[in-house]
Design an enzyme around this catalytic site. Structure first.
Site, PDB file in Angstrom:
ATOM      1  N   GLY A  39       0.834  -1.194   0.000  1.00  7.68           N
ATOM      2  CA  GLY A  39       0.000   0.000   0.000  1.00  7.68           C
ATOM      3  C   GLY A  39       0.867   1.241   0.000  1.00  7.68           C
ATOM      4  O   GLY A  39       1.787   1.370  -0.799  1.00  7.68           O
ATOM      5  N   ASP A  40       0.602   2.177   0.964  1.00 11.15           N
ATOM      6  CA  ASP A  40       1.418   3.383   1.035  1.00 11.15           C
ATOM      7  C   ASP A  40       2.378   3.305   2.223  1.00 11.15           C
ATOM      8  O   ASP A  40       2.829   4.309   2.729  1.00 11.15           O
ATOM      9  CB  ASP A  40       0.522   4.616   1.155  1.00 11.15           C
ATOM     10  CG  ASP A  40      -0.412   4.530   2.361  1.00 11.15           C
ATOM     11  OD1 ASP A  40      -0.598   3.365   2.849  1.00 11.15           O
ATOM     12  OD2 ASP A  40      -0.890   5.548   2.822  1.00 11.15           O
ATOM     13  N   GLU A  41       2.647   2.100   2.676  1.00  8.90           N
ATOM     14  CA  GLU A  41       3.546   1.907   3.824  1.00  8.90           C
ATOM     15  C   GLU A  41       4.957   1.640   3.344  1.00  8.90           C
ATOM     16  O   GLU A  41       5.189   0.769   2.510  1.00  8.90           O
ATOM     17  CB  GLU A  41       3.092   0.693   4.640  1.00  8.90           C
ATOM     18  CG  GLU A  41       2.290   1.048   5.855  1.00  8.90           C
ATOM     19  CD  GLU A  41       1.902  -0.204   6.606  1.00  8.90           C
ATOM     20  OE1 GLU A  41       2.784  -0.778   7.275  1.00  8.90           O
ATOM     21  OE2 GLU A  41       0.727  -0.631   6.463  1.00  8.90           O
TER      22      GLU A  41
END
Lengths: 413, 172
Positions: free
Chosen positions: A328-330
């Site tokens: 994801g955006d991690e």
């Protein structure tokens, strides 16, 4: 591979040498025995005829002496005829079986002499007898016993010559056999060396040189072609494996390491820190309001934002640090090893600064992004990877919460 | 090489004591030995023409000729003894062999000279030095009887004596 065998395994060289030696021994012994036996038979035949001849000559010589009744003349007659060492004894008996004269070859008292006498009895078990007749009437009988002297001499010299021949033949054939063994064994040994090198060092590039022997060169050729095929397979498999490993550890979108690579790296860094007694820090990073960008500008825009973040992260961290996209955006960064918290803070602020400039979207517009950054230190926040990750994650969410709460942008480092 | 020589030397050393026909006992024994030696010589003698019987002439007084009667050679030919008077004419026409008894040297030589050119074997009984030009000279020694040889006489004679017999002669 397995434990050492109790007795050493026979080598090809040993086997060849043994066969050669046996062959030589057999051939020379057979030849020697054949020569001795045939020689013995021939010489025995001649000696037997010689004894008959001696008996005849003695008879002829002493006949008048017998008629005259002159025993001394009989004895000297025998002695004048019997010479050399062919005769052991001569006996002259008259018609009534009374002994007229005896001649015995003088013998010494030695061991050799006794042996010779025994051999004489063995070779000539019965004496050669000849009747002396005068006008059809037998007047006496001559008995000649042969001596083994001559034959024993022949046998002895024959045995010595055979022995010398044996020694000479063994030496010469050993040399020849060694040349043969070298000719056969050297190429085989080279094949073995190459096979061993291929197995232990994966030296698929090695080739066995040609030996000049047709059969072995055929084997060498096949072996080399097999090696070539193996080398091809090995190269292909290695390349595929590397590709698979890369795929397994790399995030295809950003080119950063993925979660698996992160976990591997974390484990490695922990073991290094344990070994060197150093510490390090991990960062957890999360793009703020990323879901909104996805929703408003589409997934293309989201992906380009992620790629941009990844590129800036890669530039912001030091060479020895490594950045990952966990999903994801991690994102995550492992800073290794970190001498102090101040140093870590510097890296965090550099990252924050790198992210600040607005990022271009595919539709031409730009957007400014911020990151929530969580931190965990080894070994203060935990020595277990899971603990560290949990701690960093928690720290990141606290930061995110604070941002929402207070709208400010302060790093904890 | 050494051994045959040694045995020959040994044999030679023993020769004087054992040589010839052993003589023990009295005159009878000597006569028998004489008969044997004469017979043996005749055995190995070849005349130019076959002789049967062999005529043995005995001339002069002979001491040991007692056994020279009724002898037969091994091939069956009888030996016929013919006495000749020593002082009579030298009639040897019928003789194949001549046994010369105890005559003087000159007398013996007359007889041997008479046989020259004839096929007559000559044996001298009493000429140990063998100077009477007889072919064979008997040698009576204490204990043994042997003979000597006049090699010239043998060579001149027309009778042939087996060379093996010549080897049995004592050296002068």
């Amino acid at each position: 591979m397995t434990g050492a065998p109790p007795s050493p395994q026979p080598t090809l060289r040993h086997l060849l040498g043994q066969v050669h030696r046996k062959l030589i021994l057999f051939a020379v012994i057979v030849a020697g025995i054949t020569m001795l036996v045939s020689g013995f038979l021939v010489i025995h035949g001649y000696a037997a005829r010689n004894l008959v001849l001696i008996a005849q000559t003695v008879s002829y010589t002493i006949e008048p002496a017998i008629v005259f009744g002159d025993r001394e003349a009989i004895r000297s007659g025998i002695a004048s005829v019997v010479g050399a060492d062919a005769v052991a004894s001569v006996e002259v008996l008259d018609a009534d079986g009374r002994r007229l004269a005896t001649w015995t070859r003088p013998v010494s008292d030695g061991m050799a002499s006794r042996l010779e006498q025994a051999a004489s009895r063995l070779i000539w078990p019965t004496p050669v007898t000849r009747d002396i007749a005068r006008n059809g009437e037998t007047i006496a009988q001559v008995r000649v016993r042969g001596s083994a002297g001559g034959i024993a001499g022949y046998l002895l010299s024959g045995a010595i010559v055979s022995l010398l021949c044996l020694t000479f033949t063994i030496v010469v054939t050993n040399l020849l056999a060694r040349r043969l063994q070298d000719g056969v064994l050297a190429p085989l040994t080279r094949i073995g060396e190459v096979a061993h090198a291929v197995r232990t060092e994966r030296a698929f590039g090695r080739r066995v040189p040609v030996s000049g022997l047709a059969e072995i060169d055929k084997l060498v050729q096949d072996f080399n072609s097999l090696l070539e095929e193996l080398q091809g397979w090995h190269t292909g498999i290695t390349r595929e494996n590397q590709e698979l490993v890369r795929q397994a550890l790399q995030d295809p979108l950003t080119g950063l390491g993925n979660r698996a690579a992160f976990e591997q790296r974390l484990q490695l860094v922990i073991s290094e820190s344990v070994a060197n007694d150093t510490g390090f820090a991990i960062l957890y990073l999360d793009a703020n309001r990323f879901k909104a960008i996805n929703d408003v500008h589409g997934h293309d825009a989201g992906d380009s934002i992620l790629r941009a973040i990844a590129g800036r992260l890669r530039l912001a961290v030091r060479q020895q640090d490594s950045a990952f996209r966990l999903g994801g955006d991690e994102f995550s960064v492992i800073l290794a090893p970190c001498p102090s918290r101040g140093h870590t803070a510097a890296v965090v602020s550099r990252i924050t600064e790198a992210i600040e400039p607005p990022m271009a979207l595919p539709d031409g517009s730009t957007i400014a992004m911020t990151l929530s950054i969580g931190l965990a230190f080894y070994p203060e926040d935990g020595t277990d990877p899971l603990d560290l990750v949990r701690r960093a994650d928690k720290s990141m969410y606290q930061e995110k919460f604070r941002r929402r709460e207070f709208g400010h942008d302060e790093s904890p480092c | 090489m050494l051994r045959p020589l040694l045995s020959w030397v040994l044999a030679s050393a023993m020769a004087p004591t054992l040589a010839g026909i052993p003589l023990q006992g009295g005159e009878d024994r000597t006569a028998r030995a004489t008969a044997q030696i004469v017979t043996s010589i005749l055995e190995y003698t070849r005349w130019p023409t076959p002789t049967n019987p062999v005529q043995l002439c005995v001339v002069g007084p002979a001491l040991h000729a007692g056994g020279l009667t009724g002898l037969v050679l091994s091939d069956g030919r009888p030996i016929q003894r013919i006495p000749l008077p020593a002082g009579g004419p030298l009639t040897i026409q019928n003789c194949d062999a001549l046994y010369i008894g105890r005559l003087s040297q000159d007398q013996a030589r007359r007889w041997t000279a008479a046989t020259r050119g004839a096929a007559v074997l000559t044996i001298a009984e009493d000429d140990p030095e063998c100077r009477s030009e007889a072919m064979f000279c008997l040698l009576f020694q204490p204990g043994s009887l042997s003979f000597r040889l006049s090699i010239d006489a043998v060579a001149r004679s027309r009778v042939r004596v087996d060379p093996r017999v010549l080897r049995l002669a004592r050296e002068p």
